[in-house]
Design an enzyme around this catalytic site. Structure first.
Site, short mmCIF file in Angstrom:
data_model
loop_
_atom_site.label_atom_id
_atom_site.label_comp_id
_atom_site.label_asym_id
_atom_site.label_seq_id
_atom_site.Cartn_x
_atom_site.Cartn_y
_atom_site.Cartn_z
N HIS A 1 4.98 20.18 56.94
CA HIS A 1 4.59 20.17 55.52
C HIS A 1 4.16 18.78 55.07
CE1 HIS A 1 9.05 19.53 54.35
NE2 HIS A 1 8.42 18.47 53.90
N ASN B 1 8.38 20.65 59.97
CA ASN B 1 7.55 21.85 60.15
C ASN B 1 6.09 21.58 59.81
OD1 ASN B 1 7.63 21.65 57.37
ND2 ASN B 1 8.06 23.82 57.02
N GLU C 1 3.65 23.75 52.46
CA GLU C 1 4.26 24.31 53.67
C GLU C 1 3.17 24.88 54.57
OE1 GLU C 1 8.59 24.01 52.70
OE2 GLU C 1 7.22 23.74 54.39
N ASP D 1 5.49 15.49 44.45
CA ASP D 1 6.17 16.78 44.31
C ASP D 1 7.52 16.59 43.62
OD1 ASP D 1 6.77 16.73 47.93
OD2 ASP D 1 7.43 15.37 46.37
C1 GLP Z 1 10.19 16.09 51.82
C2 GLP Z 1 9.00 15.74 50.92
C3 GLP Z 1 7.84 15.24 51.70
C4 GLP Z 1 8.37 14.33 52.80
C5 GLP Z 1 9.07 15.17 53.82
C6 GLP Z 1 9.74 14.30 54.89
O1 GLP Z 1 10.55 17.39 51.59
N1 GLP Z 1 8.52 16.83 50.07
O2 GLP Z 1 6.99 14.52 50.81
O3 GLP Z 1 7.30 13.69 53.45
O4 GLP Z 1 9.98 16.10 53.23
O5 GLP Z 1 10.93 13.77 54.38
P1 GLP Z 1 11.80 12.72 55.26
O6 GLP Z 1 11.04 11.42 55.25
O7 GLP Z 1 13.11 12.61 54.55
O8 GLP Z 1 11.89 13.27 56.66
#
Ligand code: GLP
Length: 233
Positions: free
Chosen positions: A133, A131, A138, A63
């Protein structure tokens, strides 16, 4: 699906690096799917210290934010350059949803096409949002979703603000691989560490619903989850 329980993020990152190297060695020329976020930092650091060298020609990002400046230091592309490509000496093609050749009205279809042509990915790294995702799918994302632009949930914006300077106006939209896109990978290596992720993980594993995007992937034969959550209770 296989779940490996570890003591903490440190042990989990070491195990993830070991598995990532093993899974990618099964077909060294196959492209790799990379994730971003704080969870992945320990994994990438261990790959660097272990001297891992990607032998594929292509890597695909899950993404990317929409609207950040081309060379923004806060983009996921920059994060992958800094934590993966530069330290591991990767000089192949980096495919970023919504960016470069994948921008514009036909960009998402082109991303899906190139992924289908160069793939399947040997391993797709995944985290999970508080949440629930997956990438930027989402809650409410359909299991058959494909690469598309999405509006980020407020909980996601709040959680991700920590990766930006104080007062920075975060992008509210992103381009993400869809859940059906992600499921095309040969193996899915999902990392979830810390109490803030445990509920999202438990919900995604126990309830099949678009409210819990992970539930769209639980039947994937190559799903491996590494977590410090005690899922036995
Ligand atoms: C981000 C990414 C996800 C990631 C998630 C957790 O927004 N789009 O790919 O897995 O949120 O991020 P973190 O590891 O910083 O908690």
């Amino acid at each position: 699906m296989r779940i490996e329980q570890v003591a903490d993020a440190s042990e989990g990152s070491s195990r993830a690096a070991e598995l990532f190297a093993l899974l990618s060695s099964a077909d060294p020329g196959a492209p790799l799917g990379l994730a971003t976020g704080a969870t992945m930092q320990g994994l990438y650091a261990r790959l660097t210290t272990q001297g891992f060298r990607p032998r594929c020609s292509d890597i695909f990002l899950l993404d990317e934010y929409v609207g950040l400046a081309e060379q923004s230091p806060y983009s996921f592309a920059e994060e992958i350059r800094k934590r993966f490509s530069d330290p591991l000496g990767f000089q192949g093609h980096t495919h970023v949803p919504g960016q470069g050749p994948y921008a514009g009205p036909d960009g998402n279809a082109r991303f899906e096409q190139i992924l289908a042509e160069r793939g399947p990915l040997s391993v797709q790294l995944l985290g999970i949002g508080t949440n629930g995702h997956i990438a930027f799918n989402e809650p409410g994302s359909p299991a058959d979703s494909r690469t598309r632009e999405v509006v980020l949930a407020q909980e996601t914006l709040t959680a991700n603000a920590r990766h930006f300077p104080e007062g920075f106006v975060l992008p509210t939209r992103a381009t993400t691989q869809g859940l059906a896109t992600i499921a095309q990978a040969s193996t899915l290596l999902l990392l979830a560490f810390g109490p803030s992720k445990h509920e999202a993980l438990r919900s995604g594993l126990s309830t099949v619903s678009t409210d819990h995007p992970l539930s769209a992937l639980v039947d994937h034969p190559g799903l491996i989850i590494i977590t410090d959550a005690d899922l036995g209770n």
